[in-house]
Structure formats: structure tokens, C-alpha cells
Design a protein around this motif. Structure first.
Motif, PDB file in Angstrom:
ATOM      1  N   ASN A 183       1.281  -1.236  -0.096  1.00 14.02           N
ATOM      2  CA  ASN A 183      -0.039  -0.219  -0.310  1.00 14.02           C
ATOM      3  C   ASN A 183       1.050   1.084   0.045  1.00 14.02           C
ATOM      4  O   ASN A 183       1.653   1.610   0.813  1.00 14.02           O
ATOM      5  N   LEU A 184       0.660   1.980  -1.128  1.00 12.04           N
ATOM      6  CA  LEU A 184       1.591   3.447  -1.445  1.00 12.04           C
ATOM      7  C   LEU A 184       0.625   4.352  -1.486  1.00 12.04           C
ATOM      8  O   LEU A 184       1.149   5.086  -1.098  1.00 12.04           O
ATOM      9  N   SER A 185      -0.225   4.311  -0.922  1.00 11.69           N
ATOM     10  CA  SER A 185      -1.482   5.499  -0.550  1.00 11.69           C
ATOM     11  C   SER A 185      -1.793   5.619   0.485  1.00 11.69           C
ATOM     12  O   SER A 185      -0.959   4.724   1.483  1.00 11.69           O
ATOM     13  N   THR A 186      -2.251   6.957   0.733  1.00  9.97           N
ATOM     14  CA  THR A 186      -2.816   7.249   1.637  1.00  9.97           C
ATOM     15  C   THR A 186      -3.871   6.727   2.675  1.00  9.97           C
ATOM     16  O   THR A 186      -3.933   6.920   3.619  1.00  9.97           O
ATOM     17  N   ALA A 187      -4.840   5.642   1.841  1.00  7.96           N
ATOM     18  CA  ALA A 187      -5.817   4.972   2.343  1.00  7.96           C
ATOM     19  C   ALA A 187      -5.528   3.719   3.178  1.00  7.96           C
ATOM     20  O   ALA A 187      -5.021   2.867   2.944  1.00  7.96           O
ATOM     21  N   ALA A 188      -5.754   4.451   4.460  1.00  8.53           N
ATOM     22  CA  ALA A 188      -5.195   2.484   6.434  1.00  8.53           C
ATOM     23  C   ALA A 188      -6.086   1.646   5.399  1.00  8.53           C
ATOM     24  O   ALA A 188      -5.514   0.350   5.314  1.00  8.53           O
ATOM     25  N   ASP A 189      -7.049   1.863   4.791  1.00  7.36           N
ATOM     26  CA  ASP A 189      -7.479   0.767   4.645  1.00  7.36           C
ATOM     27  C   ASP A 189      -7.387   0.012   3.075  1.00  7.36           C
ATOM     28  O   ASP A 189      -9.037  -0.975   2.575  1.00  7.36           O
TER      29      ASP A 189
ATOM     30  N   LYS B  33       1.181  -3.355  -6.444  1.00  9.12           N
ATOM     31  CA  LYS B  33       0.782  -1.938  -4.898  1.00  9.12           C
ATOM     32  C   LYS B  33       0.277  -1.231  -5.141  1.00  9.12           C
ATOM     33  O   LYS B  33      -0.446  -0.769  -6.951  1.00  9.12           O
ATOM     34  N   ILE B  34      -0.303  -0.865  -4.635  1.00  7.25           N
ATOM     35  CA  ILE B  34      -1.703   0.468  -4.284  1.00  7.25           C
ATOM     36  C   ILE B  34      -0.706   2.084  -4.432  1.00  7.25           C
ATOM     37  O   ILE B  34      -0.591   2.218  -3.373  1.00  7.25           O
ATOM     38  N   VAL B  35      -1.071   2.339  -5.411  1.00 10.82           N
ATOM     39  CA  VAL B  35      -0.333   3.996  -6.093  1.00 10.82           C
ATOM     40  C   VAL B  35      -1.418   4.689  -5.241  1.00 10.82           C
ATOM     41  O   VAL B  35      -1.241   5.576  -4.836  1.00 10.82           O
ATOM     42  N   LYS B  36      -2.759   4.801  -5.961  1.00 11.05           N
ATOM     43  CA  LYS B  36      -3.558   5.573  -5.412  1.00 11.05           C
ATOM     44  C   LYS B  36      -4.819   4.781  -5.077  1.00 11.05           C
ATOM     45  O   LYS B  36      -5.186   3.744  -5.867  1.00 11.05           O
TER      46      LYS B  36
ATOM     47  N   SER C 226     -15.518  15.804  -8.089  1.00 13.74           N
ATOM     48  CA  SER C 226     -15.297  15.213  -7.339  1.00 13.74           C
ATOM     49  C   SER C 226     -14.993  13.540  -8.168  1.00 13.74           C
ATOM     50  O   SER C 226     -15.393  13.122  -9.123  1.00 13.74           O
ATOM     51  N   ASN C 227     -13.735  12.944  -8.139  1.00  9.56           N
ATOM     52  CA  ASN C 227     -13.349  12.060  -8.713  1.00  9.56           C
ATOM     53  C   ASN C 227     -12.168  11.619  -8.209  1.00  9.56           C
ATOM     54  O   ASN C 227     -12.006  11.378  -6.662  1.00  9.56           O
ATOM     55  N   LEU C 228     -12.502   9.861  -8.033  1.00  6.87           N
ATOM     56  CA  LEU C 228     -12.377   8.630  -7.485  1.00  6.87           C
ATOM     57  C   LEU C 228     -11.209   8.388  -7.848  1.00  6.87           C
ATOM     58  O   LEU C 228     -11.788   7.779  -9.287  1.00  6.87           O
ATOM     59  N   THR C 229     -10.318   8.028  -7.291  1.00  4.56           N
ATOM     60  CA  THR C 229      -8.783   7.080  -8.592  1.00  4.56           C
ATOM     61  C   THR C 229      -8.158   5.920  -7.547  1.00  4.56           C
ATOM     62  O   THR C 229      -8.233   6.285  -6.153  1.00  4.56           O
ATOM     63  N   VAL C 230      -8.184   5.065  -8.412  1.00  6.63           N
ATOM     64  CA  VAL C 230      -7.823   3.953  -8.115  1.00  6.63           C
ATOM     65  C   VAL C 230      -6.370   3.293  -9.129  1.00  6.63           C
ATOM     66  O   VAL C 230      -6.923   2.954 -10.508  1.00  6.63           O
ATOM     67  N   SER C 231      -5.212   3.395  -8.920  1.00  6.24           N
ATOM     68  CA  SER C 231      -4.808   3.201  -9.705  1.00  6.24           C
ATOM     69  C   SER C 231      -3.488   2.212  -8.748  1.00  6.24           C
ATOM     70  O   SER C 231      -3.142   1.966  -7.952  1.00  6.24           O
TER      71      SER C 231
ATOM     72  N   GLY D 209      -2.239   0.603 -14.399  1.00  2.48           N
ATOM     73  CA  GLY D 209      -3.331   0.675 -14.279  1.00  2.48           C
ATOM     74  C   GLY D 209      -4.211   1.522 -13.705  1.00  2.48           C
ATOM     75  O   GLY D 209      -3.939   1.145 -12.334  1.00  2.48           O
ATOM     76  N   THR D 210      -4.700   2.801 -13.990  1.00  9.24           N
ATOM     77  CA  THR D 210      -5.507   3.541 -13.193  1.00  9.24           C
ATOM     78  C   THR D 210      -7.094   3.622 -13.442  1.00  9.24           C
ATOM     79  O   THR D 210      -7.170   3.426 -15.314  1.00  9.24           O
ATOM     80  N   VAL D 211      -7.775   4.101 -12.664  1.00  9.27           N
ATOM     81  CA  VAL D 211      -9.238   3.955 -12.890  1.00  9.27           C
ATOM     82  C   VAL D 211      -9.653   4.771 -12.447  1.00  9.27           C
ATOM     83  O   VAL D 211      -9.599   5.548 -11.074  1.00  9.27           O
TER      84      VAL D 211
END
Length: 236
Positions: A53-59, A121-124, A134-139, A158-160
Motif C-alpha cells: 500500500n503506497l496510498s494514503t488510505a489505511a484500509d 502495489k496500490i499507488v492511489k 469529485s473524482n475517485l482514483t484507483v491506481s 493501470g488507473t481507473v
């Protein structure tokens, strides 16, 4: 100050980024030329490591880990039960995949009998929110590494990006602005990250050469995908 003056920096940035994006066309290659190692080593079993997990979301790690195993199995590979894998790794003192990412992976062949290891790896994994927009990003970044050589056999990024902005049809003016803001807030709060993580997974899993339990095994070398590996620059 006019609305145009307020929006001008945003509009300039938008059009500049749009023009830049439009000028960069994707390069298409075949699975066989992009990932030859998958066809020479012919891995049958994949060990899916806990996400990095490289993102800021702990969960993010807990949510994303539920979206990988089944799609990979349907793609023709034997996958070791994720919960069992994670438990065995913890017993060995491996709580984070970062600890083993850069070390020889032959131990995973000894412990599990795995032919290759899938690292993700969870980048975002975040939402950018600004009242009516509002945008939701999953990378996601992913790699399959050989347990024989520790070499990368396949990789993908890949990014959505999902637009959660309000579009309530409430008309213009202050009433319409408020309606859109409410819809945006509701959409943002209700956003299901795992749904969009599955979309990102579907894209990267499609680029993986299919496994031995798939009817197209060793028959998809000519399938075209967007190039992931950058060509090496020649040095004098």
C-alpha cells in the motif's frame, strides 16, 4: 472579479493537459513480444502476495486484497488461497510484501510450490473532493516474478478515474449548484472502491498471458495490448 477570471487558470490547465494527452497515442504490442518470459517459463501456479500500500488510505490494503484471487484463477492459473498464504507469511515474520520484494524468491517455491509470485502495489486509492466536483482514483501496479530466477515475467500499471460529480439535472443558478453539490457529496460517500479496483484488475489481468487451465493457453501470443515496457534507450 468575473467568473471567467476565476476559472481561467483551471481552463488553461485543462486544455493544456487535454492537448498533451491527445498528442500521446498508445503503442500496441502483442503479449508474446511484451512478455516472452511468461511463454518460456510457463508458470502454472501463482502465489498472490498481500498488496503493497503506497496510498494514503489505511484500509486500502484490506479492501483491495479481496479483488485479486478469483480473477487470476479464472484467467487459468492455480492460485493459493489468499488467507492461508497471508497467515503462513505472518508465521514466518513476513507482515509486509515490501520485505521480500527485492530478495530471491526461490523460498516461495520451496514453501508453497509456486512457480511465480504476483506482487501488487496500490499507488492511489483516494477521492479528490471540491463541493460540486469529485473524482475517485484507483491506481494499481502489478508484477509477476519467477520463483526460479526472481526475474519479472510480466508487469502492468493501470488507473481507473471515476467522475463522482453531481449531475442532478436541477437546472442552473444557485438551486442547481446546490443540487449538484448534494449529489456529489452522496456519490462520494457511497463510492465503492472495491468495484473500481475490480475494473483496474480486469484491465491488468487481461494483459496477462492466460494460464494452463484456460482454453487459450499458449494461443494468445498475438493478442494486442497497450505497451507497458518502455523501449530501452541506446547508449554510445
Amino acid at each position: 472579479m468575473s467568473v471567467f477570471k476565476l476559472l481561467k487558470p483551471v481552463l488553461v490547465t485543462f486544455f493544456a493537459s487535454t492537448m498533451l494527452t491527445a498528442c500521446v497515442a498508445p503503442t500496441y504490442v502483442t503479449k508474446g513480444t511484451e512478455f516472452p518470459g511468461m511463454y518460456t517459463e510457463k508458470p502454472k501456479s501463482l502465489l498472490i502476495m498481500p498488496p503493497i500500500n503506497l496510498s494514503t488510505a489505511a484500509d486500502a490494503k484490506d479492501y483491495y486484497s479481496t479483488t485479486v484471487e478469483m480473477p487470476v484463477a479464472f484467467h487459468g492459473y492455480y492460485t493459493f488461497p489468499y488467507e492461508l498464504t497471508a497467515e503462513v507469511l505472518k508465521e514466518q515474520g513476513i507482515y509486509d510484501s515490501e520485505l521480500v520484494y527485492d530478495i530471491p524468491l526461490n523460498k516461495f517455491q520451496e514453501y508453497f510450490g509456486a512457480d511465480a509470485v504476483l506482487f501488487t502495489k496500490i499507488v492511489k486509492w483516494d477521492t479528490s473532493y471540491a463541493v460540486v466536483a469529485s473524482n475517485l482514483t484507483v491506481s494499481i501496479e502489478a508484477e509477476i516474478k519467477s520463483t526460479k530466477t526472481s526475474e519479472v515475467l510480466w508487469s502492468y500499471t493501470g488507473t481507473v478515474v471515476v467522475d463522482l460529480s453531481g449531475n442532478s439535472g436541477g437546472g442552473g443558478g444557485l438551486v442547481g449548484l446546490l443540487a449538484n453539490a448534494i449529489v456529489t457529496a452522496i456519490n462520494t460517500a457511497a463510492a465503492d472502491y472495491t468495484t473500481y479496483a475490480k475494473q483496474a484488475n480486469a484491465r491488468f489481468i487481461y494483459s496477462v498471458p492466460v494460464g494452463p487451465y484456460h482454453p487459450q493457453y499458449l494461443k494468445d501470443q498475438e493478442v494486442k495490448i497497450i505497451q507497458q515496457q518502455q523501449p530501452k534507450q541506446e547508449t554510445n
